[in-house]
Motif scaffolding. Structure first.
Motif, PDB file in Angstrom:
ATOM      1  N   SER A  92       0.815  -1.219   0.000  1.00 12.69           N
ATOM      2  CA  SER A  92       0.000   0.000   0.000  1.00 12.69           C
ATOM      3  C   SER A  92       0.849   1.269   0.000  1.00 12.69           C
ATOM      4  N   ASP A  93       2.174   1.112  -0.172  1.00  9.31           N
ATOM      5  CA  ASP A  93       3.086   2.252  -0.166  1.00  9.31           C
ATOM      6  C   ASP A  93       3.768   2.339  -1.529  1.00  9.31           C
ATOM      7  N   ASP A  94       3.585   3.453  -2.216  1.00  9.01           N
ATOM      8  CA  ASP A  94       4.148   3.621  -3.558  1.00  9.01           C
ATOM      9  C   ASP A  94       5.628   3.969  -3.552  1.00  9.01           C
ATOM     10  N   ARG A  95       6.189   4.227  -2.384  1.00  7.02           N
ATOM     11  CA  ARG A  95       7.578   4.691  -2.313  1.00  7.02           C
ATOM     12  C   ARG A  95       8.578   3.542  -2.423  1.00  7.02           C
ATOM     13  N   ILE A  96       9.833   3.905  -2.638  1.00  3.82           N
ATOM     14  CA  ILE A  96      10.930   2.942  -2.688  1.00  3.82           C
ATOM     15  C   ILE A  96      11.475   2.791  -1.269  1.00  3.82           C
ATOM     16  N   GLY A  97      11.531   1.564  -0.786  1.00  6.21           N
ATOM     17  CA  GLY A  97      12.143   1.314   0.517  1.00  6.21           C
ATOM     18  C   GLY A  97      13.658   1.299   0.370  1.00  6.21           C
ATOM     19  N   ILE A  98      14.356   2.136   1.134  1.00  6.80           N
ATOM     20  CA  ILE A  98      15.814   2.201   1.040  1.00  6.80           C
ATOM     21  C   ILE A  98      16.446   1.841   2.381  1.00  6.80           C
ATOM     22  N   ILE A  99      17.610   1.239   2.300  1.00  2.00           N
ATOM     23  CA  ILE A  99      18.378   0.872   3.486  1.00  2.00           C
ATOM     24  C   ILE A  99      19.859   0.973   3.124  1.00  2.00           C
ATOM     25  N   ALA A 100      20.667   1.400   4.070  1.00  2.00           N
ATOM     26  CA  ALA A 100      22.094   1.561   3.828  1.00  2.00           C
ATOM     27  C   ALA A 100      22.842   0.263   4.111  1.00  2.00           C
ATOM     28  N   SER A 101      24.027   0.151   3.512  1.00  2.00           N
ATOM     29  CA  SER A 101      24.972  -0.921   3.834  1.00  2.00           C
ATOM     30  C   SER A 101      26.358  -0.285   3.912  1.00  2.00           C
ATOM     31  N   VAL A 102      27.334  -1.047   4.368  1.00  2.00           N
ATOM     32  CA  VAL A 102      28.713  -0.563   4.390  1.00  2.00           C
ATOM     33  C   VAL A 102      29.550  -1.441   3.482  1.00  2.00           C
ATOM     34  N   GLU A 103      30.085  -0.833   2.426  1.00  2.00           N
ATOM     35  CA  GLU A 103      30.970  -1.518   1.487  1.00  2.00           C
ATOM     36  C   GLU A 103      32.390  -1.026   1.761  1.00  2.00           C
ATOM     37  N   ASN A 104      33.114  -1.813   2.533  1.00  2.00           N
ATOM     38  CA  ASN A 104      34.471  -1.525   2.992  1.00  2.00           C
ATOM     39  C   ASN A 104      34.432  -0.964   4.418  1.00  2.00           C
ATOM     40  N   ALA A 105      34.839  -1.793   5.359  1.00  2.00           N
ATOM     41  CA  ALA A 105      34.827  -1.407   6.772  1.00  2.00           C
ATOM     42  C   ALA A 105      35.872  -0.365   7.110  1.00  2.00           C
ATOM     43  N   ALA A 106      36.682   0.044   6.130  1.00  2.00           N
ATOM     44  CA  ALA A 106      37.547   1.208   6.330  1.00  2.00           C
ATOM     45  C   ALA A 106      36.721   2.432   6.693  1.00  2.00           C
ATOM     46  N   GLY A 107      35.436   2.419   6.342  1.00  2.00           N
ATOM     47  CA  GLY A 107      34.543   3.506   6.735  1.00  2.00           C
ATOM     48  C   GLY A 107      34.321   3.574   8.236  1.00  2.00           C
TER      49      GLY A 107
END
Length: 328
Positions: A92-107
């Motif tokens: 019932s939600d037209d929006r895009i569900g977004i979630i972050a990840s970490v690519e390279n733990a140097a961050g």
């Protein structure tokens, strides 16, 4: 043919952080711009926080976490947080569900960062983005945590073990997509030896049995991901599919589907290509998979081989089920 799409990897955040004049709504700038995602019926998109291995890594990671936070608040008509509530209400939600990840733990920590600084950075970033879809310890190169996919003979280091230990109980998967084979082996061994409850995925990897590239999974590691209830996102880059045969994309998908129909999904790996340094790799994507608007036609091609139930699993159900189970 349209189904909702879940995709495990794009680099929109590093594009917005590093490219002057970057516009998340410009289809001309990046193949995962919001209009492309909407055109492709993308319902869930993982956005990687990517950094190089250098002194600026923690600053760049923090900046991308803030950009993600701002997207959820400034573009609330377009995106929503992909979480347990979104999974319950996504139809019932037209929006895009977004979630972050970490690519390279140097961050989380550059080479000279202290462990109190690393823990603080980890906690602050997690608080900012709300949840992480997964963490990759490395990118292509070596860092303090282990060996990247193009580093031979470098496995899991003591700092990598310490970071894995800190992930326990946080319901964050560890990602094998950018590990050296020795690092992947070290991660699995450390988890097993200490009985750590850390899920395993490969967010954007293809299969080495079909295309011999260090970025691709051996069938042995793919089976380990499957055995542990993980998911494997197929990557759309020519470099990891086949340099000359576009249809090899379908072969990688079918190879994964044959291994386990409940594990295979998409991890397209769309990023900003206009300053890409390696001319030999251009174009980076085949036309049949050159932007996020191509998902319906990709599924249409696969419908000649896969049943409707398999197509739905590939498109979104496997990813949704994985995170629903993880967060329950």
């Amino acid at each position: 043919m349209t189904y909702p799409i879940a995709d495990l990897h794009c680099d929109l955040l590093s594009f917005l952080a590093a490219v002057p004049g970057a516009d998340a709504f410009s289809k001309d700038q990046i193949p995962c711009a919001f209009p492309w995602l909407q055109e492709g019926e993308v319902k869930m998109q993982v956005m990687a926080i990517f950094t190089n291995v250098d002194q600026s890594s923690m600053k760049m990671a923090g900046m991308q976490a803030e950009i993600f936070y701002d997207l959820l608040r400034k573009e609330e008509k377009t995106v929503a947080m992909f979480d347990s509530d979104f999974l319950k209400n996504h139809t019932s939600d037209d929006r895009i569900g977004i979630i972050a990840s970490v690519e390279n733990a140097a961050g989380f920590g550059h080479e000279k960062a202290t462990w109190p600084e690393i823990y603080k950075q980890f906690d602050r970033m997690l608080a900012t983005v709300g949840q992480l879809a997964y963490i990759s310890l490395t990118h292509h190169t070596e860092n303090r945590f282990g060996g990247g996919n193009y580093t031979e003979g470098i496995g899991l280091k003591e700092d990598g073990k310490r970071l894995l230990d800190y992930m326990v109980g946080k319901k964050i998967p560890i990602d094998l997509s950018h590990t050296s084979d020795l690092l992947a082996e070290g991660i699995l061994n450390h988890i097993d030896r200490h009985n750590l409850h850390i899920p395993i995925i490969a967010s954007h990897s293809n299969f080495r049995a079909l295309w011999d590239n260090k970025r691709n999974l051996t069938d042995e590691f793919a089976q380990e991901v499957i055995k542990r209830g993980g998911i494997i996102g197929v990557n759309f880059l020519r470099e990891f599919l086949d340099q000359n045969v576009p249809e090899r994309l379908f072969e990688h998908i079918l190879h994964g589907n044959k291994m386990c129909e409940d594990a295979i999904c998409f991890g397209a790996d769309f990023f900003y290509t206009q300053n890409f340094p390696e001319e030999s790799r251009q174009p980076l994507y085949f036309p049949l998979a050159e932007n996020a608007g191509k998902y319906p036609s990709i599924l249409e091609s696969l419908s000649k081989t896969l049943s409707e139930s398999h197509l739905k699993k590939l498109a979104f159900e496997n990813v949704f089920n994985f995170y629903r189970n993880l967060w329950s």
